[in-house]
Design an enzyme around this catalytic site. Structure first.
Site, PDB file in Angstrom:
ATOM      1  CG  HIS A  33      -5.879  49.113 -10.172  1.00  0.00           C
ATOM      2  ND1 HIS A  33      -6.394  47.966  -9.642  1.00  0.00           N
ATOM      3  CD2 HIS A  33      -6.647  50.142  -9.700  1.00  0.00           C
ATOM      4  CE1 HIS A  33      -7.442  48.279  -8.875  1.00  0.00           C
ATOM      5  NE2 HIS A  33      -7.611  49.585  -8.901  1.00  0.00           N
ATOM      6  CD  GLU A  51      -3.347  46.255 -10.572  1.00  0.00           C
ATOM      7  OE1 GLU A  51      -4.222  45.759 -11.300  1.00  0.00           O
ATOM      8  OE2 GLU A  51      -3.556  46.631  -9.406  1.00  0.00           O
ATOM      9  CG  HIS A 103      -7.219  44.043 -11.556  1.00  0.00           C
ATOM     10  ND1 HIS A 103      -7.245  45.236 -10.884  1.00  0.00           N
ATOM     11  CD2 HIS A 103      -8.404  43.967 -12.224  1.00  0.00           C
ATOM     12  CE1 HIS A 103      -8.389  45.862 -11.128  1.00  0.00           C
ATOM     13  NE2 HIS A 103      -9.119  45.117 -11.936  1.00  0.00           N
ATOM     14  CD  GLU A 151      -5.956  41.130  -8.360  1.00  0.00           C
ATOM     15  OE1 GLU A 151      -4.861  41.587  -8.782  1.00  0.00           O
ATOM     16  OE2 GLU A 151      -6.840  41.843  -7.881  1.00  0.00           O
TER      17      GLU A 151
HETATM   18  O1  0X9 Z   1      -8.738  45.867  -5.159  1.00  0.00           O
HETATM   19  C1  0X9 Z   1      -8.945  45.736  -6.365  1.00  0.00           C
HETATM   20  O2  0X9 Z   1      -9.472  46.604  -7.055  1.00  0.00           O
HETATM   21  C2  0X9 Z   1      -8.504  44.437  -7.054  1.00  0.00           C
HETATM   22  N1  0X9 Z   1      -7.230  44.020  -6.518  1.00  0.00           N
HETATM   23  S1  0X9 Z   1      -5.872  44.875  -6.899  1.00  0.00           S
HETATM   24  O3  0X9 Z   1      -4.788  44.361  -6.079  1.00  0.00           O
HETATM   25  N2  0X9 Z   1      -5.466  44.617  -8.403  1.00  0.00           N
HETATM   26  O4  0X9 Z   1      -6.121  46.255  -6.698  1.00  0.00           O
HETATM   27  C3  0X9 Z   1      -9.559  43.379  -6.814  1.00  0.00           C
HETATM   28  C4  0X9 Z   1     -10.920  43.715  -7.296  1.00  0.00           C
HETATM   29  C5  0X9 Z   1     -11.912  42.619  -7.072  1.00  0.00           C
HETATM   30  N3  0X9 Z   1     -13.228  43.024  -7.442  1.00  0.00           N
HETATM   31  C6  0X9 Z   1     -14.033  43.687  -6.588  1.00  0.00           C
HETATM   32  N4  0X9 Z   1     -13.749  43.842  -5.349  1.00  0.00           N
HETATM   33  N5  0X9 Z   1     -15.148  44.165  -7.068  1.00  0.00           N
HETATM   34 ZN    ZN Z   2      -5.753  46.054  -9.804  1.00  0.00          ZN
END
Ligand code: 0X9
Ligand code: ZN
Length: 322
Positions: free
Chosen positions: A66, A69, A201, A276
């Site tokens: 991302h 980040e 992340h 995170e």
């Molecule tokens: O939403 C996401 O992709 C991640 N959080 S963020 O705030 N950095 O965007 C979490 C991803 C967790 N993993 C999966 N859901 N597979």
């Molecule tokens: Zn992320």
């Protein structure tokens, strides 16, 4: 030769030049590799660190899937540097056990865009089918959310968006993005001994584990939970920061097509975590550079725990009485 510091954030050109310097400085232990190319043709470059000749376990650490980040990218480079230079015997021992592949910038186009144009961009820079996103506040029309683009429960259970303007746009089909394709082919080449996948992340201070499509305790859920909890304890001992541990779907929200779930679901990798990292919202994505080192140090402090548990699990499975 290029040196890096962790008192500011650096663009990928600087990071990649530093990688090249490390390969020259540590020819026995370090090689660089290119996993593939971004939509705009940038390298998705990584560093391979092997400190002990007979190391067999393989681990991958990545960051920057991302764009906004930034701390995930700085943390990944910090860890690479510490593996090579630390004087801490616990960190050193963990670093030696494993062959490390570290890819700090999985989304180089998006990262550059956040540095030079729009700090809050999340997705890659792929041009979507023409759609008017003006008047839509949930995102921009540029790009695909790379962490919704992987082929595991892709677009299932409302865990991603089919709307190109959304920040969680999954793309028109799984692996439609060159960046996720690059990651797929890279992982495909090393998956055989892959025991640990850590994807960085921000933000929220969470240690998440698969899956994102369901709160059901699938695979080695309890093992992942227990070891994640130990990692969080190591972080808290290091800095006092608390990280919450949980299954993705439970601890944040249902989300599908993530790189973590794809690795776990496709290759059965034993330990898969999404960290995170800092903070919990004071600065959010705009974490000041004076917090890079403390953040990276607390993440680093949890790595020996993960490696020690991998070893313990291997030992258990080969010494258990018949
Ligand atoms: O939403 C996401 O992709 C991640 N959080 S963020 O705030 N950095 O965007 C979490 C991803 C967790 N993993 C999966 N859901 N597979
Ligand atoms: Zn992320």
């Amino acid at each position: 030769s290029v040196e890096l510091n962790w008192t500011s954030y650096h663009n990928y050109d600087v990071i990649y030049s530093w990688f090249d310097s490390l390969a020259e400085l540590y020819p026995e232990n370090v090689t660089t590799f290119v996993a593939g190319y971004s939509y705009l043709g940038a390298e998705i470059k990584g560093i391979r660190i092997q400190l002990r000749e007979n190391a067999t376990r393989v681990a991958v650490i990545d960051g920057g899937i991302h764009a906004r980040e930034w701390i995930s990218i700085a943390t990944a480079t910090y860890i690479a540097n510490q593996f090579l230079t630390t004087t801490n015997s616990t960190i050193r021992a963990a670093a030696e056990e494993v062959i490390w592949y570290i890819l700090p910038v999985l989304n180089p186009d998006g990262y550059n865009y956040t540095i030079y144009v729009d700090r809050m961009h999340r997705k890659n820079m792929q041009v979507n089918e023409s759609v008017d996103c003006s008047g839509y506040s949930g995102g921009s029309g540029i790009g695909v959310d790379l962490n919704r683009n992987f082929a595991f429960y892709w677009m299932a259970n409302g865990g991603a968006s089919s709307y190109p303007c959304s920040v969680q746009y999954a793309g028109p089909y799984p692996f439609s993005a060159p960046e996720s394709q690059a990651f797929r082919s890279f992982i495909g080449g090393i998956s055989e001994n892959l025991d640990l996948y850590l994807t960085l992340h921000s933000y929220s201070q969470l240690i998440l584990f698969p899956y994102g499509h369901t709160t059901q305790p699938l695979d080695n859920y309890y093992e992942q939970y227990t070891i994640g909890r130990m990692a969080a304890d190591a972080i808290e001992s290091n800095s006092g920061r608390k990280y919450i541990v949980g299954n993705s779907a439970e601890a944040i929200y249902i989300s599908t097509g993530g790189s973590d779930d794809w690795v776990k679901g496709t290759f059965g990798t034993r330990l898969v975590y999404t960290y995170e990292v800092r903070d919990t919202g004071t600065y959010g994505f705009l974490l000041p550079p004076d917090q890079i080192i403390d953040t990276a140090e607390e993440v680093l402090a949890s790595i020996p725990v993960l490696v020690q548990q991998l070893i313990r699990l291997d030992t258990w499975s080969t010494t258990r009485p018949i």
